[in-house]
Write a protein that holds these residues in place. Structure first.
Motif, PDB file in Angstrom:
ATOM      1  N   MET A  30       0.937  -1.153  -0.049  1.00 34.22           N
ATOM      2  CA  MET A  30       0.028  -0.079  -0.036  1.00 34.22           C
ATOM      3  C   MET A  30       0.819   1.156   0.055  1.00 34.22           C
ATOM      4  O   MET A  30       0.486   2.211  -0.467  1.00 34.22           O
ATOM      5  CB  MET A  30      -0.862   0.139   1.504  1.00 34.22           C
ATOM      6  CG  MET A  30      -2.182  -0.924   1.089  1.00 34.22           C
ATOM      7  SD  MET A  30      -3.115  -1.125   2.506  1.00 34.22           S
ATOM      8  CE  MET A  30      -3.716   0.727   2.696  1.00 34.22           C
ATOM      9  N   ALA A  31       2.113   1.221   0.747  1.00 34.38           N
ATOM     10  CA  ALA A  31       2.868   2.062   0.774  1.00 34.38           C
ATOM     11  C   ALA A  31       3.689   2.451  -0.759  1.00 34.38           C
ATOM     12  O   ALA A  31       3.536   3.670  -1.151  1.00 34.38           O
ATOM     13  CB  ALA A  31       4.176   2.163   1.774  1.00 34.38           C
ATOM     14  N   LEU A  32       3.949   1.482  -1.093  1.00 35.22           N
ATOM     15  CA  LEU A  32       4.436   1.612  -2.369  1.00 35.22           C
ATOM     16  C   LEU A  32       3.518   1.947  -3.493  1.00 35.22           C
ATOM     17  O   LEU A  32       4.017   2.436  -4.645  1.00 35.22           O
ATOM     18  CB  LEU A  32       5.028   0.210  -2.764  1.00 35.22           C
ATOM     19  CG  LEU A  32       6.302  -0.317  -2.035  1.00 35.22           C
ATOM     20  CD1 LEU A  32       6.700  -1.839  -2.609  1.00 35.22           C
ATOM     21  CD2 LEU A  32       7.408   0.486  -2.542  1.00 35.22           C
ATOM     22  N   SER A  33       2.246   2.064  -3.234  1.00 33.36           N
ATOM     23  CA  SER A  33       1.230   2.160  -4.415  1.00 33.36           C
ATOM     24  C   SER A  33       1.576   3.742  -4.617  1.00 33.36           C
ATOM     25  O   SER A  33       0.899   4.132  -5.787  1.00 33.36           O
ATOM     26  CB  SER A  33       0.033   1.638  -4.072  1.00 33.36           C
ATOM     27  OG  SER A  33      -0.609   2.423  -3.035  1.00 33.36           O
ATOM     28  N   LEU A  34       1.893   4.320  -3.632  1.00 36.26           N
ATOM     29  CA  LEU A  34       1.981   5.924  -3.652  1.00 36.26           C
ATOM     30  C   LEU A  34       2.935   6.154  -4.551  1.00 36.26           C
ATOM     31  O   LEU A  34       2.472   6.978  -5.888  1.00 36.26           O
ATOM     32  CB  LEU A  34       2.320   6.698  -2.444  1.00 36.26           C
ATOM     33  CG  LEU A  34       1.164   6.475  -1.156  1.00 36.26           C
ATOM     34  CD1 LEU A  34       1.642   7.181   0.182  1.00 36.26           C
ATOM     35  CD2 LEU A  34      -0.345   6.549  -1.389  1.00 36.26           C
ATOM     36  N   PRO A  35       4.179   5.849  -4.626  1.00 40.59           N
ATOM     37  CA  PRO A  35       5.175   6.194  -5.501  1.00 40.59           C
ATOM     38  C   PRO A  35       4.652   5.381  -7.181  1.00 40.59           C
ATOM     39  O   PRO A  35       4.822   5.997  -8.118  1.00 40.59           O
ATOM     40  CB  PRO A  35       6.525   5.766  -5.323  1.00 40.59           C
ATOM     41  CG  PRO A  35       6.146   4.697  -4.227  1.00 40.59           C
ATOM     42  CD  PRO A  35       4.934   5.406  -3.449  1.00 40.59           C
ATOM     43  N   ILE A  36       4.250   4.321  -7.026  1.00 40.76           N
ATOM     44  CA  ILE A  36       3.881   3.770  -8.359  1.00 40.76           C
ATOM     45  C   ILE A  36       2.735   4.362  -8.741  1.00 40.76           C
ATOM     46  O   ILE A  36       2.839   4.744 -10.206  1.00 40.76           O
ATOM     47  CB  ILE A  36       3.369   2.140  -7.870  1.00 40.76           C
ATOM     48  CG1 ILE A  36       4.303   1.348  -7.452  1.00 40.76           C
ATOM     49  CG2 ILE A  36       2.858   1.465  -9.224  1.00 40.76           C
ATOM     50  CD1 ILE A  36       4.073  -0.040  -6.900  1.00 40.76           C
ATOM     51  N   THR A  37       1.621   4.632  -8.250  1.00 33.26           N
ATOM     52  CA  THR A  37       0.587   5.639  -8.925  1.00 33.26           C
ATOM     53  C   THR A  37       1.312   6.915  -9.562  1.00 33.26           C
ATOM     54  O   THR A  37       0.794   7.336 -10.340  1.00 33.26           O
ATOM     55  CB  THR A  37      -0.464   5.953  -7.778  1.00 33.26           C
ATOM     56  OG1 THR A  37      -0.788   4.690  -7.201  1.00 33.26           O
ATOM     57  CG2 THR A  37      -1.624   6.698  -8.450  1.00 33.26           C
ATOM     58  N   ALA A  38       2.040   7.430  -8.988  1.00 32.40           N
ATOM     59  CA  ALA A  38       2.548   8.716  -9.261  1.00 32.40           C
ATOM     60  C   ALA A  38       3.409   8.670 -10.413  1.00 32.40           C
ATOM     61  O   ALA A  38       3.258   9.384 -11.212  1.00 32.40           O
ATOM     62  CB  ALA A  38       3.759   9.575  -8.124  1.00 32.40           C
ATOM     63  N   LEU A  39       4.208   7.279 -10.551  1.00 27.37           N
ATOM     64  CA  LEU A  39       4.914   7.326 -11.632  1.00 27.37           C
ATOM     65  C   LEU A  39       3.938   6.793 -13.051  1.00 27.37           C
ATOM     66  O   LEU A  39       4.470   7.146 -13.959  1.00 27.37           O
ATOM     67  CB  LEU A  39       5.923   6.023 -11.481  1.00 27.37           C
ATOM     68  CG  LEU A  39       7.131   6.522 -10.694  1.00 27.37           C
ATOM     69  CD1 LEU A  39       7.920   5.392 -10.349  1.00 27.37           C
ATOM     70  CD2 LEU A  39       8.037   7.566 -11.426  1.00 27.37           C
TER      71      LEU A  39
END
Lengths: 239, 233
Positions: free
Chosen positions: A228-237
């Protein structure tokens, strides 16, 4: 004077919440006692409680987000009750929307008509009852039927169980691919799921190679929160 | 009386779980009917019959079918105590079922055994208590929490709860049984790519996936292509 946030509605929801806690605590104590009798170690029991609690934090917060979403339309106390008992946002939102449209009430503003509110209350409550009714009156029979379905072959019974899990998991893995035709952003759920899977594989290695057995119970909640934490940068990218 | 002969003898624990499970379940049913009744009486506002029927007609056929399917899909995974509790507290697919599966996997017990039943019940009870407390706390602290929970920065994390959950859960169970998993996985991925609108009715596809998996497993097992020894996790 009716209001979607009337204290009476808070009182009703509060009583339901107390009931849920009492029932859960009752079954928890009963199962812990039985675990002792079956020779399951106290350590395993403790880890199960801690790990399941940790596991529940993120989904619970997302349910709370669902309560907030519904609260703009039907106030805070009613969605609080609906999502504490046999609810899920995926059911409650369409049910409330349908009831509102039958009453000709827009879902974009807070309900002010008590008759519309009571229609929504009836529909949201009646809509969800079938599973509970079937379990209360038919669980014994259903379980008996399942035992005879597996037959006497113990190994086949185990395979049947595994196949059932895999059926559920495959439906949810398939769901990740629902938006791929939208382009790059449609792949976000897949990348998040893959990162969660990779984290889990790393945990598996740590448990096996480095004998970090304490991690066994906590791997799942940790991987979930990590992804879930990784989804933040993944979504941004990707969007 | 026929099923008394064929059904396996239940332990005293199982019998008492059934008895208490039914009592709590009936109370929950009564509560769920009393709440809309209390709303109608207190505010003297009754739903107009035709609007109520119209809305129920839109909701019941789909929801009641899904509810019944959920019972047959999840009861074997949750066990006795877990089913009585899970079908009252709800949020099964996104929370209670994965919590129970994870707990049994970590404790190295199998569903369908009394040990599995006990661990599943402990997991679901703990999960229900924590979830209920967090939601209750959240409702009372809403003023403080709302800006944080609705902040656009955190939105992707909440949008991606299911992928984060099923990625980790999937890799564990798929890697244990890749032969059984392959066919339903391919079927579901292709199906969702072709018909994205099905994402609204994923609950109905769970038993479809299960039937495919069971069919494939039966064929592989009969051909001796799966591990034949009982007790293999």
């Amino acid at each position: 004077m009716f209001s979607v946030n009337h204290p009476f509605l808070y009182l009703l929801s509060g009583l339901v919440v107390v009931f849920i806690i009492v029932q859960s605590a009752f079954f928890l104590v009963k199962a812990v006692k039985q675990a002792k009798k079956l020779g399951i170690s106290t350590d395993t029991v403790k880890k199960t409680i801690l790990s399941s609690s940790l596991f529940s934090v993120a989904p619970a917060v997302s349910i709370l987000v669902g309560v907030i979403t519904l609260s703009k339309f039907i106030g805070l106390p009613f969605p609080w009750y609906r999502l504490s008992v046999l609810g899920a946002v995926t059911y409650e939102l369409p049910a409330a929307t349908l009831a509102a449209s039958a009453m000709g009430v827009p879902v974009t503003e807070t309900v002010t008509d008590p008759a519309a509110f009571s229609t929504i209350a009836w529909v949201m409550s009646l809509g969800i009852l079938s599973g509970l009714i079937l379990v209360v009156f038919g669980l014994k029979k259903i379980q008996g039927g399942m035992v005879s379905l597996a037959g006497k072959d113990k190994r086949w019974g185990e395979i049947l169980q595994d196949a059932l899990f895999l059926g559920m998991i495959s439906a949810f893995v398939g769901l990740l691919f629902a938006n791929v035709r939208q382009g790059l952003s449609g792949f976000i759920p897949i990348v998040v799921a893959l990162s969660s899977a990779v984290l889990m594989a790393v945990c598996g290695l740590l448990i096996k190679k480095l004998k970090w057995t304490w991690l066994e119970q906590y791997a799942m909640p940790l991987c979930m929160l990590g992804a879930m934490a990784l989804s933040l940068p993944i979504t941004a990218l990707m969007s | 009386m026929k099923d008394k002969k064929t059904a396996p003898a239940l332990s005293p624990y199982e019998n008492s779980v059934h008895a208490y499970g039914r009592v709590f379940g009936v109370i929950a049913l009564v509560i769920m009917l009393l709440i809309p009744l209390a709303v109608s009486l207190y505010f003297s506002a009754w739903p107009p019959l035709n609007a109520l029927l119209k809305a129920l007609l839109g909701v019941l056929p789909m929801y009641w079918t899904v509810g019944i399917i959920e019972v047959f899909t999840f009861v074997p995974m949750l066990g006795t105590g877990g089913s009585y509790l899970g079908f009252v507290t709800g949020n099964l697919t996104n929370l209670k079922v994965p919590a129970a599966l994870n707990a049994m996997q970590a404790a190295k017990v199998r569903p369908g055994t009394e040990e599995g039943d006990v661990i599943s019940t402990i997991a679901i009870a703990s999960s229900s208590i924590i979830t209920t407390l967090i939601i209750a706390l959240g409702v009372f602290l809403l003023g403080y929490l709302q800006p944080l929970l609705e902040s656009p920065v955190l939105k992707p994390a909440f949008d991606n709860i299911l992928p984060a959950l099923f990625g980790a859960l999937g890799v564990v169970f798929i890697s244990k049984n890749p032969k059984i998993a392959a066919a339903p996985l391919v079927f579901m991925v292709v199906l969702f790519m072709l018909v994205p609108s099905l994402s609204k009715s994923v609950s109905i596809l769970v038993p479809v996936g299960a039937l495919i998996a069971i069919g494939v497993a039966r064929v592989l097992y009969k051909k001796g292509l799966l591990d034949q020894k009982a007790g293999k996790n």
